[in-house]
Design a protein around this motif. Structure first.
Motif, PDB file in Angstrom:
ATOM      1  N   GLY A 168     -24.252  14.333   1.112  1.00  0.00           N
ATOM      2  CA  GLY A 168     -23.985  13.262   0.170  1.00  0.00           C
ATOM      3  C   GLY A 168     -23.571  13.839  -1.167  1.00  0.00           C
ATOM      4  N   ASP A 169     -23.189  12.961  -2.085  1.00  0.00           N
ATOM      5  CA  ASP A 169     -22.814  13.431  -3.421  1.00  0.00           C
ATOM      6  C   ASP A 169     -24.014  13.981  -4.178  1.00  0.00           C
ATOM      7  OD1 ASP A 169     -20.148  12.754  -3.031  1.00  0.00           O
ATOM      8  OD2 ASP A 169     -20.430  10.721  -3.785  1.00  0.00           O
ATOM      9  N   ALA A 170     -25.191  13.521  -3.805  1.00  0.00           N
ATOM     10  CA  ALA A 170     -26.432  13.981  -4.428  1.00  0.00           C
ATOM     11  C   ALA A 170     -27.575  13.775  -3.440  1.00  0.00           C
ATOM     12  CB  ALA A 170     -26.696  13.205  -5.719  1.00  0.00           C
ATOM     13  N   ILE A 171     -28.708  14.396  -3.702  1.00  0.00           N
ATOM     14  CA  ILE A 171     -29.885  14.199  -2.857  1.00  0.00           C
ATOM     15  C   ILE A 171     -30.514  12.863  -3.233  1.00  0.00           C
ATOM     16  CG2 ILE A 171     -32.087  15.143  -2.109  1.00  0.00           C
ATOM     17  CD1 ILE A 171     -29.705  16.944  -1.497  1.00  0.00           C
ATOM     18  N   PRO A 172     -30.703  11.950  -2.275  1.00  0.00           N
ATOM     19  CA  PRO A 172     -31.332  10.666  -2.595  1.00  0.00           C
ATOM     20  C   PRO A 172     -32.706  10.855  -3.246  1.00  0.00           C
ATOM     21  CG  PRO A 172     -30.364  10.594  -0.401  1.00  0.00           C
ATOM     22  CD  PRO A 172     -30.288  12.020  -0.857  1.00  0.00           C
ATOM     23  N   HIS A 173     -32.974  10.064  -4.290  1.00  0.00           N
ATOM     24  CA  HIS A 173     -34.249  10.187  -5.001  1.00  0.00           C
ATOM     25  C   HIS A 173     -35.437   9.946  -4.076  1.00  0.00           C
ATOM     26  CE1 HIS A 173     -32.640  10.807  -8.985  1.00  0.00           C
ATOM     27  NE2 HIS A 173     -31.842   9.754  -8.863  1.00  0.00           N
ATOM     28  N   ALA A 174     -35.274   9.022  -3.115  1.00  0.00           N
ATOM     29  CA  ALA A 174     -36.374   8.727  -2.194  1.00  0.00           C
ATOM     30  C   ALA A 174     -36.782   9.958  -1.402  1.00  0.00           C
ATOM     31  CB  ALA A 174     -35.970   7.596  -1.251  1.00  0.00           C
ATOM     32  N   ILE A 175     -35.806  10.814  -1.083  1.00  0.00           N
ATOM     33  CA  ILE A 175     -36.100  12.036  -0.333  1.00  0.00           C
ATOM     34  C   ILE A 175     -36.741  13.084  -1.234  1.00  0.00           C
ATOM     35  CG2 ILE A 175     -35.050  13.970   0.912  1.00  0.00           C
ATOM     36  CD1 ILE A 175     -33.062  11.971   2.080  1.00  0.00           C
ATOM     37  N   LEU A 176     -36.193  13.274  -2.424  1.00  0.00           N
ATOM     38  CA  LEU A 176     -36.764  14.245  -3.356  1.00  0.00           C
ATOM     39  C   LEU A 176     -38.210  13.912  -3.688  1.00  0.00           C
ATOM     40  CD1 LEU A 176     -34.144  15.216  -6.100  1.00  0.00           C
ATOM     41  CD2 LEU A 176     -35.352  16.729  -4.509  1.00  0.00           C
ATOM     42  N   ASP A 177     -38.497  12.618  -3.787  1.00  0.00           N
ATOM     43  CA  ASP A 177     -39.860  12.195  -4.113  1.00  0.00           C
ATOM     44  C   ASP A 177     -40.853  12.563  -3.019  1.00  0.00           C
ATOM     45  OD1 ASP A 177     -38.980  11.115  -6.496  1.00  0.00           O
ATOM     46  OD2 ASP A 177     -38.941   9.040  -5.777  1.00  0.00           O
ATOM     47  N   GLN A 178     -40.374  12.855  -1.817  1.00  0.00           N
ATOM     48  CA  GLN A 178     -41.250  13.186  -0.696  1.00  0.00           C
ATOM     49  C   GLN A 178     -41.480  14.694  -0.536  1.00  0.00           C
ATOM     50  OE1 GLN A 178     -39.984  10.950   2.839  1.00  0.00           O
ATOM     51  NE2 GLN A 178     -39.384   9.262   1.505  1.00  0.00           N
ATOM     52  N   LEU A 179     -40.858  15.478  -1.413  1.00  0.00           N
ATOM     53  CA  LEU A 179     -41.043  16.928  -1.384  1.00  0.00           C
ATOM     54  C   LEU A 179     -42.288  17.303  -2.183  1.00  0.00           C
ATOM     55  CD1 LEU A 179     -39.697  19.614  -0.440  1.00  0.00           C
ATOM     56  CD2 LEU A 179     -38.546  19.679  -2.663  1.00  0.00           C
ATOM     57  N   GLY A 180     -43.116  18.167  -1.614  1.00  0.00           N
ATOM     58  CA  GLY A 180     -44.310  18.619  -2.312  1.00  0.00           C
ATOM     59  C   GLY A 180     -43.964  19.336  -3.609  1.00  0.00           C
ATOM     60  N   PRO A 181     -44.929  19.497  -4.508  1.00  0.00           N
ATOM     61  CA  PRO A 181     -44.653  20.048  -5.846  1.00  0.00           C
ATOM     62  C   PRO A 181     -44.089  21.459  -5.852  1.00  0.00           C
ATOM     63  CG  PRO A 181     -47.029  19.786  -5.458  1.00  0.00           C
ATOM     64  CD  PRO A 181     -46.330  19.069  -4.361  1.00  0.00           C
ATOM     65  N   THR A 182     -44.380  22.238  -4.823  1.00  0.00           N
ATOM     66  CA  THR A 182     -43.795  23.582  -4.734  1.00  0.00           C
ATOM     67  C   THR A 182     -42.961  23.717  -3.462  1.00  0.00           C
ATOM     68  OG1 THR A 182     -45.796  24.446  -3.663  1.00  0.00           O
ATOM     69  CG2 THR A 182     -45.672  24.641  -6.057  1.00  0.00           C
ATOM     70  N   GLY A 183     -42.482  22.587  -2.950  1.00  0.00           N
ATOM     71  CA  GLY A 183     -41.727  22.578  -1.700  1.00  0.00           C
ATOM     72  C   GLY A 183     -40.308  23.082  -1.865  1.00  0.00           C
ATOM     73  N   VAL A 184     -39.649  23.267  -0.711  1.00  0.00           N
ATOM     74  CA  VAL A 184     -38.275  23.775  -0.656  1.00  0.00           C
ATOM     75  C   VAL A 184     -37.402  22.753   0.067  1.00  0.00           C
ATOM     76  CG1 VAL A 184     -36.768  25.629   0.185  1.00  0.00           C
ATOM     77  CG2 VAL A 184     -39.091  26.158  -0.585  1.00  0.00           C
ATOM     78  N   ASP A 203     -41.156  23.667  -8.928  1.00  0.00           N
ATOM     79  CA  ASP A 203     -41.859  24.679  -9.741  1.00  0.00           C
ATOM     80  C   ASP A 203     -43.326  24.341  -9.947  1.00  0.00           C
ATOM     81  OD1 ASP A 203     -41.797  22.598 -11.551  1.00  0.00           O
ATOM     82  OD2 ASP A 203     -40.752  23.707 -13.127  1.00  0.00           O
ATOM     83  N   GLY A 204     -43.800  23.254  -9.327  1.00  0.00           N
ATOM     84  CA  GLY A 204     -45.189  22.852  -9.468  1.00  0.00           C
ATOM     85  C   GLY A 204     -45.456  21.995 -10.684  1.00  0.00           C
ATOM     86  N   GLN A 205     -44.432  21.859 -11.543  1.00  0.00           N
ATOM     87  CA  GLN A 205     -44.577  21.082 -12.772  1.00  0.00           C
ATOM     88  C   GLN A 205     -43.680  19.846 -12.787  1.00  0.00           C
ATOM     89  OE1 GLN A 205     -46.955  22.210 -14.901  1.00  0.00           O
ATOM     90  NE2 GLN A 205     -47.266  23.876 -13.428  1.00  0.00           N
ATOM     91  N   GLY A 206     -43.084  19.536 -11.640  1.00  0.00           N
ATOM     92  CA  GLY A 206     -42.225  18.362 -11.571  1.00  0.00           C
ATOM     93  C   GLY A 206     -40.749  18.645 -11.719  1.00  0.00           C
ATOM     94  N   ASP A 207     -40.381  19.908 -11.938  1.00  0.00           N
ATOM     95  CA  ASP A 207     -38.973  20.289 -12.048  1.00  0.00           C
ATOM     96  C   ASP A 207     -38.568  21.115 -10.832  1.00  0.00           C
ATOM     97  OD1 ASP A 207     -38.472  19.047 -14.524  1.00  0.00           O
ATOM     98  OD2 ASP A 207     -39.377  20.739 -15.587  1.00  0.00           O
ATOM     99  N   PHE A 208     -37.237  21.337 -10.711  1.00  0.00           N
ATOM    100  CA  PHE A 208     -36.710  22.060  -9.567  1.00  0.00           C
ATOM    101  C   PHE A 208     -35.841  23.229 -10.011  1.00  0.00           C
ATOM    102  CE2 PHE A 208     -37.416  17.753  -8.013  1.00  0.00           C
ATOM    103  CZ  PHE A 208     -38.130  17.994  -6.852  1.00  0.00           C
ATOM    104  N   ILE A 209     -35.930  24.315  -9.265  1.00  0.00           N
ATOM    105  CA  ILE A 209     -35.027  25.455  -9.420  1.00  0.00           C
ATOM    106  C   ILE A 209     -33.962  25.300  -8.346  1.00  0.00           C
ATOM    107  CG2 ILE A 209     -34.824  27.973  -9.351  1.00  0.00           C
ATOM    108  CD1 ILE A 209     -37.954  27.940  -9.847  1.00  0.00           C
ATOM    109  N   GLN A 210     -32.694  25.254  -8.743  1.00  0.00           N
ATOM    110  CA  GLN A 210     -31.621  25.006  -7.778  1.00  0.00           C
ATOM    111  C   GLN A 210     -30.732  26.220  -7.637  1.00  0.00           C
ATOM    112  OE1 GLN A 210     -29.721  21.128  -7.756  1.00  0.00           O
ATOM    113  NE2 GLN A 210     -27.714  22.059  -7.403  1.00  0.00           N
ATOM    114  N   GLU A 211     -30.379  26.548  -6.394  1.00  0.00           N
ATOM    115  CA  GLU A 211     -29.488  27.668  -6.092  1.00  0.00           C
ATOM    116  C   GLU A 211     -28.357  27.185  -5.190  1.00  0.00           C
ATOM    117  OE1 GLU A 211     -31.934  31.227  -4.693  1.00  0.00           O
ATOM    118  OE2 GLU A 211     -33.307  29.530  -4.444  1.00  0.00           O
ATOM    119  N   GLU A 212     -27.201  27.797  -5.334  1.00  0.00           N
ATOM    120  CA  GLU A 212     -26.093  27.547  -4.418  1.00  0.00           C
ATOM    121  C   GLU A 212     -26.057  28.669  -3.383  1.00  0.00           C
ATOM    122  OE1 GLU A 212     -22.483  27.138  -6.648  1.00  0.00           O
ATOM    123  OE2 GLU A 212     -23.028  25.143  -7.387  1.00  0.00           O
TER     124      GLU A 212
END
Length: 226
Positions: A168-184, A203-212
């Motif tokens: 998709g053009d972006a990851i749906p928020h509903a899916i991101l919300d289901q990822l654990g705080p340190t999930g991948v 990162d355990g603090q509610g933010d994400f580290i993104q890599e291509e």
């Protein structure tokens, strides 16, 4: 070491579906940069010809995507291996959500190294076929659901890892919300002509580290059920 190895009977094949053909594919994946030996071994021991129409069996162990009907494909083995490797790099997740069951091949690869897989498919006929394959391969650690993949599987959240097999053009928020705080999360993102495989780590603090992780080509991520 496989957590849930497939029964030896599942690996029977002749000619272009033989163990020799699977060994050649595993060697090719290693030559093309797949480093995780667990992933290489699982690809070597997964009968990809079980996931496609018999007319395509001679091409089962080519490193290419193949049609599975309903406008969908079974992903190129290198892509399956790379996405699996990317999920495992920081440790083995205990509970994984897959969006887009398709043929079931990616779920079966994951199910051999991860304790529990939850997979969602919007096309009922594809899911019916995939469930039959899961039973035939004796994999009891895969749970599946016929639903809109964009909704994820909220009842079972949070997940240690999430994998999307459509773009998709972006990851749906509903899916991101289901990822654990340190999930991948590993997913293709972008338009059909410009897709990138990305990995997001909490990162355990509610933010994400993104890599291509490189350019890919996947079918579009659609909503609804069929």
């Amino acid at each position: 070491m496989n957590v849930h190895p497939l029964p030896p009977s599942a690996l029977k094949g002749e000619g272009m579906t033989s163990q020799r053909a699977r060994d050649r594919l595993a060697t090719k994946l290693k030559e093309e940069g797949i480093r995780d030996q667990r992933v290489i071994d699982v690809i070597r021991n997964t009968p990809r010809h079980h996931f496609i129409d018999q007319a395509l069996h001679s091409r089962a162990y080519e490193n290419t995507a193949l049609p599975i009907g309903h406008g969908q494909t079974i992903s190129q083995p290198w892509v399956v291996a790379r996405m699996t490797e990317a999920l495992l790099e920081f440790g083995v997740p205990q509970k994984v959500l897959e969006i887009g069951t398709g043929s079931g091949y990616q779920a079966v690869v994951l199910a051999q190294v991860v304790p529990q897989i939850y997979t969602v498919e919007r096309i009922e006929e594809l899911l019916r076929q995939a469930r039959r394959r899961f039973r035939q391969l004796g994999l009891s650690n895969i749970r599946s659901r016929h639903d809109d993949g964009k909704l994820g599987w909220a009842d079972e959240a949070p997940f240690d890892a999430i994998i999307l097999t459509a773009a998709g053009d972006a990851i749906p928020h509903a899916i991101l919300d289901q990822l654990g705080p340190t999930g991948v999360l590993v997913a293709p993102v972008g338009s059909p002509s410009n897709q990138m495989l990305i990995r997001m780590r909490g990162d355990g603090q509610g933010d994400f580290i993104q890599e291509e992780l490189g350019a890919v080509s996947f079918v579009p991520l659609l909503g609804g059920i069929g």
